[in-house]
Design a protein around this motif. Structure first.
Motif, mmCIF file in Angstrom:
data_model
loop_
_atom_site.group_PDB
_atom_site.id
_atom_site.type_symbol
_atom_site.label_atom_id
_atom_site.label_comp_id
_atom_site.label_asym_id
_atom_site.label_seq_id
_atom_site.Cartn_x
_atom_site.Cartn_y
_atom_site.Cartn_z
ATOM 1 N N ASN A 133 7.666 60.083 -89.824
ATOM 2 C CA ASN A 133 8.254 60.172 -88.483
ATOM 3 C C ASN A 133 9.618 59.508 -88.419
ATOM 4 O O ASN A 133 10.448 59.850 -87.583
ATOM 5 N N ASN A 134 9.833 58.536 -89.291
ATOM 6 C CA ASN A 134 11.039 57.705 -89.226
ATOM 7 C C ASN A 134 12.018 57.941 -90.370
ATOM 8 O O ASN A 134 13.129 57.442 -90.337
ATOM 9 N N ILE A 135 11.592 58.651 -91.405
ATOM 10 C CA ILE A 135 12.424 58.805 -92.610
ATOM 11 C C ILE A 135 12.785 60.268 -92.839
ATOM 12 O O ILE A 135 11.918 61.135 -92.893
ATOM 13 N N THR A 136 14.092 60.515 -92.936
ATOM 14 C CA THR A 136 14.616 61.846 -93.235
ATOM 15 C C THR A 136 15.451 61.776 -94.500
ATOM 16 O O THR A 136 16.224 60.830 -94.676
ATOM 17 N N LEU A 137 15.309 62.759 -95.368
ATOM 18 C CA LEU A 137 16.206 62.881 -96.528
ATOM 19 C C LEU A 137 17.193 63.995 -96.247
ATOM 20 O O LEU A 137 16.843 65.024 -95.669
ATOM 21 N N THR A 138 18.441 63.777 -96.676
ATOM 22 C CA THR A 138 19.423 64.855 -96.658
ATOM 23 C C THR A 138 20.036 64.983 -98.047
ATOM 24 O O THR A 138 20.427 63.985 -98.637
ATOM 25 N N ALA A 139 20.055 66.193 -98.551
ATOM 26 C CA ALA A 139 20.795 66.496 -99.778
ATOM 27 C C ALA A 139 22.069 67.195 -99.319
ATOM 28 O O ALA A 139 22.026 68.344 -98.872
ATOM 29 N N CYS A 140 23.200 66.476 -99.369
ATOM 30 C CA CYS A 140 24.474 66.984 -98.835
ATOM 31 C C CYS A 140 25.327 67.562 -99.955
ATOM 32 O O CYS A 140 25.720 66.837 -100.876
ATOM 33 N N PHE A 141 25.603 68.831 -99.848
ATOM 34 C CA PHE A 141 26.438 69.533 -100.828
ATOM 35 C C PHE A 141 27.817 69.719 -100.223
ATOM 36 O O PHE A 141 27.945 70.255 -99.116
ATOM 37 N N GLY A 142 28.853 69.261 -100.931
ATOM 38 C CA GLY A 142 30.203 69.287 -100.375
ATOM 39 C C GLY A 142 31.184 70.108 -101.184
ATOM 40 O O GLY A 142 31.038 70.283 -102.398
ATOM 41 N N ARG A 143 32.185 70.601 -100.477
ATOM 42 C CA ARG A 143 33.360 71.204 -101.111
ATOM 43 C C ARG A 143 34.530 70.303 -100.751
ATOM 44 O O ARG A 143 34.749 69.998 -99.571
ATOM 45 N N ASP A 144 35.275 69.851 -101.772
ATOM 46 C CA ASP A 144 36.381 68.928 -101.535
ATOM 47 C C ASP A 144 37.658 69.476 -102.165
ATOM 48 O O ASP A 144 37.743 70.672 -102.450
ATOM 49 N N ARG A 145 38.631 68.587 -102.385
ATOM 50 C CA ARG A 145 39.922 69.054 -102.913
ATOM 51 C C ARG A 145 39.796 69.620 -104.327
ATOM 52 O O ARG A 145 40.697 70.307 -104.808
ATOM 53 N N SER A 146 38.675 69.379 -105.016
ATOM 54 C CA SER A 146 38.478 69.917 -106.375
ATOM 55 C C SER A 146 38.550 71.439 -106.366
ATOM 56 O O SER A 146 39.217 72.045 -107.204
ATOM 57 N N SER A 147 37.846 72.066 -105.415
ATOM 58 C CA SER A 147 37.884 73.528 -105.314
ATOM 59 C C SER A 147 38.898 73.971 -104.263
ATOM 60 O O SER A 147 39.424 75.074 -104.330
ATOM 61 N N GLY A 148 39.114 73.106 -103.264
ATOM 62 C CA GLY A 148 40.126 73.395 -102.242
ATOM 63 C C GLY A 148 39.745 74.462 -101.242
ATOM 64 O O GLY A 148 40.614 75.034 -100.584
ATOM 65 N N SER A 149 38.428 74.741 -101.116
ATOM 66 C CA SER A 149 38.018 75.778 -100.168
ATOM 67 C C SER A 149 36.654 75.452 -99.565
ATOM 68 O O SER A 149 35.899 74.641 -100.105
ATOM 69 N N SER A 150 36.346 76.107 -98.455
ATOM 70 C CA SER A 150 35.058 75.931 -97.789
ATOM 71 C C SER A 150 34.004 76.837 -98.410
ATOM 72 O O SER A 150 34.318 77.713 -99.224
ATOM 73 N N PHE A 151 32.748 76.643 -98.011
ATOM 74 C CA PHE A 151 31.678 77.542 -98.456
ATOM 75 C C PHE A 151 31.896 78.924 -97.848
ATOM 76 O O PHE A 151 32.348 79.068 -96.712
ATOM 77 N N GLY A 152 31.541 79.944 -98.616
ATOM 78 C CA GLY A 152 31.655 81.312 -98.124
ATOM 79 C C GLY A 152 30.435 81.706 -97.301
ATOM 80 O O GLY A 152 29.379 81.070 -97.380
ATOM 81 N N LYS A 153 30.591 82.771 -96.531
ATOM 82 C CA LYS A 153 29.510 83.240 -95.659
ATOM 83 C C LYS A 153 28.262 83.599 -96.469
ATOM 84 O O LYS A 153 27.131 83.276 -96.083
ATOM 85 N N ARG A 154 28.442 84.251 -97.612
ATOM 86 C CA ARG A 154 27.299 84.652 -98.440
ATOM 87 C C ARG A 154 26.573 83.443 -99.006
ATOM 88 O O ARG A 154 25.342 83.457 -99.150
ATOM 89 N N GLU A 155 27.332 82.402 -99.344
ATOM 90 C CA GLU A 155 26.708 81.189 -99.884
ATOM 91 C C GLU A 155 25.842 80.516 -98.819
ATOM 92 O O GLU A 155 24.711 80.087 -99.100
ATOM 93 N N ILE A 156 26.351 80.436 -97.606
ATOM 94 C CA ILE A 156 25.583 79.840 -96.510
ATOM 95 C C ILE A 156 24.326 80.672 -96.246
ATOM 96 O O ILE A 156 23.224 80.128 -96.063
ATOM 97 N N GLN A 157 24.470 81.982 -96.268
ATOM 98 C CA GLN A 157 23.315 82.866 -96.046
ATOM 99 C C GLN A 157 22.268 82.686 -97.154
ATOM 100 O O GLN A 157 21.064 82.661 -96.875
ATOM 101 N N ALA A 158 22.742 82.546 -98.405
ATOM 102 C CA ALA A 158 21.814 82.353 -99.531
ATOM 103 C C ALA A 158 21.038 81.046 -99.380
ATOM 104 O O ALA A 158 19.828 80.994 -99.595
ATOM 105 N N LEU A 159 21.731 79.984 -98.983
ATOM 106 C CA LEU A 159 21.063 78.696 -98.768
ATOM 107 C C LEU A 159 20.032 78.802 -97.644
ATOM 108 O O LEU A 159 18.915 78.277 -97.755
#
Length: 271
Positions: A133-159
């Protein structure tokens, strides 16, 4: 081509299932998600109530992305984070994109412009898993300056197509996880602890409503959004904001951030 992709995903899923309850799980989980969406960094965080979160795993392409993490984020900035506020809702599972759950003025906040931009993150998607009830885990996947772009629509849909199985893997692996540090921490609401700390350290006495408004402002809610949350008019919110700034002898959100952030750090030091 599609059959090959399904086969690769199935193999990655099988490897992840085999890795459950072993130290290999985070690495296999990362490989599984990478087959759905390319990312530059991953951090798995356990949130326990309002207390200081714990980092369980991290990997990155560019180390700068996590430089502000230990001192700033874990030191109190997490209290302003949209993913943390998803956790507070309780019983959260599945995939969330940061900007889909962020308040309407999040990009105008001092937190976003002075902490978040330092990380060079351009986009973040998290898989949420509920442990207790009190504990949540988050696995945060990020896009940063390494790739220089946001996630694509298809990638979000796949997730999103696989979000429940991804959550279930995290929940199964960490089902026995408990935070020892939070056991002796204060259970008082943040707003109450903040009011007490402000009075003790600065002689500033805020009403409960003024303290609530202060936190909403720092998290990036507009006056309209604050009014909807508190079920009052926008004009009333503006009155609370003026009272708050007058009592604190400040005139901007940046000054409010500078006043409250050191208090957040102390309020969460033992949580």
């Amino acid at each position: 081509m599609e059959l090959v992709k399904h086969s690769e995903h199935d193999e990655a899923l099988a490897n992840t299932i085999k890795a459950l309850a072993t130290v290999e799980l985070p690495r296999q989980f990362s490989a599984l998600v990478r087959g759905l969406a390319a990312f530059d960094n991953l951090i798995i965080i356990a949130y326990h109530g309002e207390h200081r979160p714990t980092v369980l795993y991290r990997e990155f392409t560019d180390p700068v992305v996590y430089l502000p993490m230990d001192n700033q984020y874990l030191g109190g900035a997490y209290l302003l984070d949209p993913f943390y506020h998803e956790h507070l809702k309780g019983d959260v599972r599945g995939v969330r994109r940061l900007m889909d759950v962020a308040p309407d003025h999040f990009r105008r906040t001092h937190y976003y412009n002075n902490y978040y931009k330092q990380t060079t993150l351009l986009d973040e998607v998290a898989v949420f898993a509920t442990i207790t009830n009190n504990i949540t885990l988050t696995a945060c996947f990020g896009r940063d300056r390494s790739s220089g772009s946001s996630f694509g629509k298809r990638e979000i849909q796949a997730l999103r197509r696989h979000e429940m199985s991804l959550s279930a893997l995290l929940e199964t692996h960490w089902r026995d996880y408990r935070c020892q540090d939070a056991a002796g921490a204060s259970s008082e609401p943040l707003e109450k602890r903040l009011r007490e700390a402000l009075e003790q350290e600065h002689g500033i006495r805020l009403s409960p409503r003024q303290a609530e408004v202060a936190l909403f402002i720092l998290r990036g809610h507009s006056s309209l959004a604050i009014g909807l949350h508190l079920e009052v008019s926008t004009q009333t919110v503006k009155v609370f904001r003026r009272q708050l700034y007058a009592k604190c002898n400040i005139s901007s959100q940046a000054e409010l951030f500078a006043l409250l952030m050191p208090l957040f750090a102390r309020l969460t030091a033992h949580g």
